[in-house]
Design a protein around this motif. Structure first.
Motif, PDB file in Angstrom:
ATOM      1  N   PRO A 132      -2.206  -7.302   2.693  1.00  0.00           N
ATOM      2  CA  PRO A 132      -1.625  -7.138   1.346  1.00  0.00           C
ATOM      3  C   PRO A 132      -0.338  -6.307   1.374  1.00  0.00           C
ATOM      4  O   PRO A 132      -0.308  -5.136   0.989  1.00  0.00           O
ATOM      5  N   HIS A 133       0.726  -6.922   1.839  1.00  0.00           N
ATOM      6  CA  HIS A 133       1.980  -6.194   2.036  1.00  0.00           C
ATOM      7  C   HIS A 133       2.515  -5.621   0.717  1.00  0.00           C
ATOM      8  O   HIS A 133       3.075  -4.517   0.706  1.00  0.00           O
ATOM      9  N   ALA A 134       2.368  -6.355  -0.372  1.00  0.00           N
ATOM     10  CA  ALA A 134       2.896  -5.873  -1.649  1.00  0.00           C
ATOM     11  C   ALA A 134       2.177  -4.598  -2.092  1.00  0.00           C
ATOM     12  O   ALA A 134       2.808  -3.648  -2.560  1.00  0.00           O
ATOM     13  N   GLN A 135       0.856  -4.582  -1.947  1.00  0.00           N
ATOM     14  CA  GLN A 135       0.105  -3.381  -2.313  1.00  0.00           C
ATOM     15  C   GLN A 135       0.491  -2.205  -1.409  1.00  0.00           C
ATOM     16  O   GLN A 135       0.651  -1.073  -1.864  1.00  0.00           O
ATOM     17  N   TRP A 136       0.630  -2.490  -0.129  1.00  0.00           N
ATOM     18  CA  TRP A 136       1.004  -1.446   0.837  1.00  0.00           C
ATOM     19  C   TRP A 136       2.387  -0.882   0.483  1.00  0.00           C
ATOM     20  O   TRP A 136       2.587   0.340   0.509  1.00  0.00           O
ATOM     21  N   ALA A 137       3.310  -1.756   0.143  1.00  0.00           N
ATOM     22  CA  ALA A 137       4.663  -1.303  -0.206  1.00  0.00           C
ATOM     23  C   ALA A 137       4.645  -0.422  -1.452  1.00  0.00           C
ATOM     24  O   ALA A 137       5.400   0.554  -1.543  1.00  0.00           O
ATOM     25  N   LYS A 138       3.789  -0.751  -2.409  1.00  0.00           N
ATOM     26  CA  LYS A 138       3.697   0.070  -3.622  1.00  0.00           C
ATOM     27  C   LYS A 138       3.221   1.482  -3.292  1.00  0.00           C
ATOM     28  O   LYS A 138       3.706   2.468  -3.870  1.00  0.00           O
ATOM     29  N   HIS A 139       2.274   1.586  -2.367  1.00  0.00           N
ATOM     30  CA  HIS A 139       1.790   2.916  -1.988  1.00  0.00           C
ATOM     31  C   HIS A 139       2.889   3.704  -1.272  1.00  0.00           C
ATOM     32  O   HIS A 139       3.066   4.901  -1.521  1.00  0.00           O
ATOM     33  N   PRO A 353       3.620   7.002   7.283  1.00  0.00           N
ATOM     34  CA  PRO A 353       2.642   6.090   6.676  1.00  0.00           C
ATOM     35  C   PRO A 353       1.331   6.756   6.270  1.00  0.00           C
ATOM     36  O   PRO A 353       0.518   6.133   5.586  1.00  0.00           O
ATOM     37  N   GLN A 354       1.106   7.997   6.670  1.00  0.00           N
ATOM     38  CA  GLN A 354      -0.212   8.597   6.466  1.00  0.00           C
ATOM     39  C   GLN A 354      -0.601   8.747   4.999  1.00  0.00           C
ATOM     40  O   GLN A 354      -1.726   8.388   4.613  1.00  0.00           O
ATOM     41  N   PRO A 355       0.271   9.269   4.123  1.00  0.00           N
ATOM     42  CA  PRO A 355      -0.149   9.368   2.715  1.00  0.00           C
ATOM     43  C   PRO A 355      -0.341   8.013   2.059  1.00  0.00           C
ATOM     44  O   PRO A 355      -1.220   7.849   1.198  1.00  0.00           O
ATOM     45  N   ALA A 356       0.459   7.017   2.452  1.00  0.00           N
ATOM     46  CA  ALA A 356       0.272   5.670   1.896  1.00  0.00           C
ATOM     47  C   ALA A 356      -1.064   5.094   2.342  1.00  0.00           C
ATOM     48  O   ALA A 356      -1.774   4.460   1.541  1.00  0.00           O
ATOM     49  N   LEU A 357      -1.431   5.312   3.593  1.00  0.00           N
ATOM     50  CA  LEU A 357      -2.713   4.819   4.085  1.00  0.00           C
ATOM     51  C   LEU A 357      -3.865   5.522   3.371  1.00  0.00           C
ATOM     52  O   LEU A 357      -4.888   4.900   3.059  1.00  0.00           O
ATOM     53  N   ALA A 358      -3.703   6.803   3.105  1.00  0.00           N
ATOM     54  CA  ALA A 358      -4.744   7.528   2.369  1.00  0.00           C
ATOM     55  C   ALA A 358      -4.956   6.899   0.994  1.00  0.00           C
ATOM     56  O   ALA A 358      -6.094   6.663   0.561  1.00  0.00           O
ATOM     57  N   ARG A 359      -3.861   6.615   0.286  1.00  0.00           N
ATOM     58  CA  ARG A 359      -3.966   5.980  -1.032  1.00  0.00           C
ATOM     59  C   ARG A 359      -4.571   4.577  -0.925  1.00  0.00           C
ATOM     60  O   ARG A 359      -5.369   4.162  -1.775  1.00  0.00           O
ATOM     61  N   PHE A 360      -4.170   3.840   0.098  1.00  0.00           N
ATOM     62  CA  PHE A 360      -4.678   2.487   0.340  1.00  0.00           C
ATOM     63  C   PHE A 360      -6.196   2.515   0.514  1.00  0.00           C
ATOM     64  O   PHE A 360      -6.912   1.645  -0.012  1.00  0.00           O
ATOM     65  N   GLU A 362      -8.256   5.125  -0.444  1.00  0.00           N
ATOM     66  CA  GLU A 362      -8.882   5.700  -1.635  1.00  0.00           C
ATOM     67  C   GLU A 362      -9.012   4.675  -2.760  1.00  0.00           C
ATOM     68  O   GLU A 362      -9.970   4.720  -3.552  1.00  0.00           O
ATOM     69  N   ALA A 363      -8.074   3.733  -2.836  1.00  0.00           N
ATOM     70  CA  ALA A 363      -8.099   2.714  -3.884  1.00  0.00           C
ATOM     71  C   ALA A 363      -9.095   1.599  -3.593  1.00  0.00           C
ATOM     72  O   ALA A 363      -9.272   0.689  -4.417  1.00  0.00           O
ATOM     73  N   GLY A 364      -9.726   1.629  -2.425  1.00  0.00           N
ATOM     74  CA  GLY A 364     -10.663   0.578  -2.054  1.00  0.00           C
ATOM     75  C   GLY A 364     -10.007  -0.653  -1.471  1.00  0.00           C
ATOM     76  O   GLY A 364     -10.698  -1.627  -1.124  1.00  0.00           O
ATOM     77  N   GLU A 365      -8.695  -0.634  -1.326  1.00  0.00           N
ATOM     78  CA  GLU A 365      -7.974  -1.809  -0.836  1.00  0.00           C
ATOM     79  C   GLU A 365      -8.170  -2.016   0.654  1.00  0.00           C
ATOM     80  O   GLU A 365      -8.129  -3.150   1.143  1.00  0.00           O
ATOM     81  N   PHE A 366      -8.369  -0.929   1.386  1.00  0.00           N
ATOM     82  CA  PHE A 366      -8.640  -1.055   2.826  1.00  0.00           C
ATOM     83  C   PHE A 366      -9.964  -1.768   3.050  1.00  0.00           C
ATOM     84  O   PHE A 366     -10.055  -2.695   3.870  1.00  0.00           O
ATOM     85  N   ALA A 367     -11.011  -1.366   2.326  1.00  0.00           N
ATOM     86  CA  ALA A 367     -12.318  -2.015   2.470  1.00  0.00           C
ATOM     87  C   ALA A 367     -12.244  -3.479   2.055  1.00  0.00           C
ATOM     88  O   ALA A 367     -12.839  -4.355   2.701  1.00  0.00           O
TER      89      ALA A 367
END
Length: 478
Positions: A132-139, A353-360, A362-367
């Motif tokens: 989900p590149h668009a979601q990742w870019a938003k974070h 990238p670490q804070p973006a990955l944390a948000r990704f 936390e939002a459940g998008e990684f799972a």
């Protein structure tokens, strides 16, 4: 500087400051300086009309006497390279003497090495088309448009705290591993993780590895002067009945690398008993166990012993290799030691990238991404197995392990007389990427088979690649 663009002025100033003179050499200093300035003029770094620094200023910049600078300037004025103007300074002459023909530096015919083309059946690479590149870019944009002040300060050597907390939550939900954010250490990849772990031991200490095993891990251990000793595996993974004395053992219990079998509970408990008796560490490399296609992911070995096991995870296969983030979960008793090892230089992992990955996360998008890719990879695995059954039924026999990102295929009767390296070479000539099991580090002499990655390739591409391989193998038999 008169009538010169600013970039030319900056280039000349930089070149003058970079001049080096040999104070202990046989050549007088003023002669060396004159030769260096003459070279700058001949190469066009100091073009016609360029103003040179005052002799006093240049002497101060170079740490030499003004007499030396004046001697060099006088020599070049006599040769016609420089002009002096009363009250204005010293300039490169407008009418320079004939210059030597300049010869450009030879250009290497070797092009820079870029990304290698991705061809079936390259193993270990995730699909990035469905990320989900668009979601990742938003974070990323949300984090860095107005960054947290802590992000701009000296980074925590163990990694961005919210990401460490998100990883701890993920491991608890997906791997049955109860750990705190304080036990999580972010690294720039699994190689840095293994290198850091090697520093917990002394040079000459013995580390046990599986046979075969992950090559970069082995190199990291040996690079730190550790003695690596391989232990055989069988259909149930690492053989734990007669482990020798060692300071640590590195295992892949959830999905053996590269063979794919799972270490049963009885052997896990035996391994932990050995570690306790030896006062040794167990290093659990959990590289792609999230991709299990029948039932939920198995609990991590670390969930059975919070004090003995160091857990190693990576985002390279779960998301994308370019992310360059991995992590460790270390026992509480080792957190202070690991922190002390990292404190002087800090982690090599980029904070970007670490804070973006944390948000990704936390939002459940990684799972959500993992569940999506688990379904896609499962379908691709079945498509590859069917294609092998349809087109190479007696050549490559896939082992039916319902997890991971690659298949292990035994050599069938139609390949009698060929070794796995021969099959891999035939595939390579056909434009495919097969890995021979016998070439993996510490592989026993009788191990034969090929590794076929499927995760990064669409089903149609996998079927087409199997047909190509079938044609290539058929042509080799003639």
């Amino acid at each position: 500087m008169t009538n010169l663009p600013e970039n030319n002025k900056a280039n000349l100033q930089a070149a003058l400051l970079a001049l080096t003179l040999d104070r202990s050499g046989q050549v007088p200093m003023h002669v060396q300086l004159a030769e260096a300035l003459r070279d700058l003029i001949r190469r066009g770094v100091a073009p016609s009309g360029a103003a040179l620094p005052a002799s006093r200023a240049l002497a101060k910049d170079l740490g030499i006497s003004r007499v030396t600078t004046l001697g060099a300037y006088d020599q070049l004025v006599a040769e016609g390279y420089l002009d002096t103007r009363q009250g204005a300074g010293t300039f490169v002459a407008a009418d320079l003497p004939p210059m030597e023909e300049s010869r450009p530096d030879p250009v290497s015919a070797t092009p820079p090495i870029g990304a290698q083309p991705l061809v079936p059946f390259h193993p270990g690479l995730p699909d990035t088309e469905h990320f989900p590149h668009a979601q990742w870019a938003k974070h990323l944009e949300a984090v860095w448009r107005r960054p947290d002040p802590d992000l701009l300060a000296q980074p925590d050597p163990l990694g961005w705290p919210p990401l460490r907390a998100a990883i701890a939550d993920h491991l608890n939900a997906w791997r049955g591993l109860s750990c705190s954010a304080g036990q999580v250490v972010i690294t720039s990849g699994s190689v840095e993780a293994f290198s850091l772990l090697s520093r917990l031991m002394d040079q000459g200490d013995t580390v046990l590895t599986e046979a075969p095993c992950y090559g970069p891990m082995l190199q990291a251990f040996r690079g730190r002067g550790l003695a690596c000793r391989s232990v055989p595996v069988d259909a149930q993974g690492l053989q734990t009945d007669a482990l020798p004395t060692a300071k640590a053992v590195a295992v892949t219990p959830s999905r053996n690398y590269p063979l794919g079998m799972t270490l049963p509970l009885s052997r896990r408990l035996a391994l932990l008993d050995w570690a306790k008796a030896q006062d040794a560490l167990v290093i659990e490399d959990d590289y792609d166990s999230e991709f299990r296609f029948s039932g939920p992911p198995l609990p991590a070995l670390a969930s059975l012993s919070a004090d003995r096991v160091i857990y190693v995870g990576s985002f390279s296969k779960l998301m994308m290799p370019a992310l360059r983030l991995a992590y460790l979960v270390v026992p509480d008793r080792l957190v202070a030691k690991v922190t002390a090892l990292l404190q002087p230089m800090g982690s090599q992992a980029s904070v970007l990238p670490q804070p973006a990955l944390a948000r990704f996360m936390e939002a459940g998008e990684f799972a959500t991404h993992l569940r999506r890719m688990r379904r896609i990879y499962g379908q691709r695995r079945l498509a590859l197995m069917k294609a092998l059954a349809d087109h190479l039924p007696n050549h490559l026999i896939p082992q039916d392990v319902a997890s991971g990102m690659h298949l292990i295929c035994d050599l069938g009767p139609a390949l009698a007389g060929l070794r796995d390296v021969d099959v891999a070479a035939i595939g390579q000539k056909a434009g495919l990427s097969l890995r021979a099991l016998s070439r993996y580090p510490e592989a026993p002499e009788d191990l034969q088979g090929v590794v076929m990655g499927y995760a990064a390739f669409e089903e149609g591409a996998l079927v087409g690649a199997v047909k190509t391989l079938a044609q290539a193998l058929s042509a080799s038999e003639k």
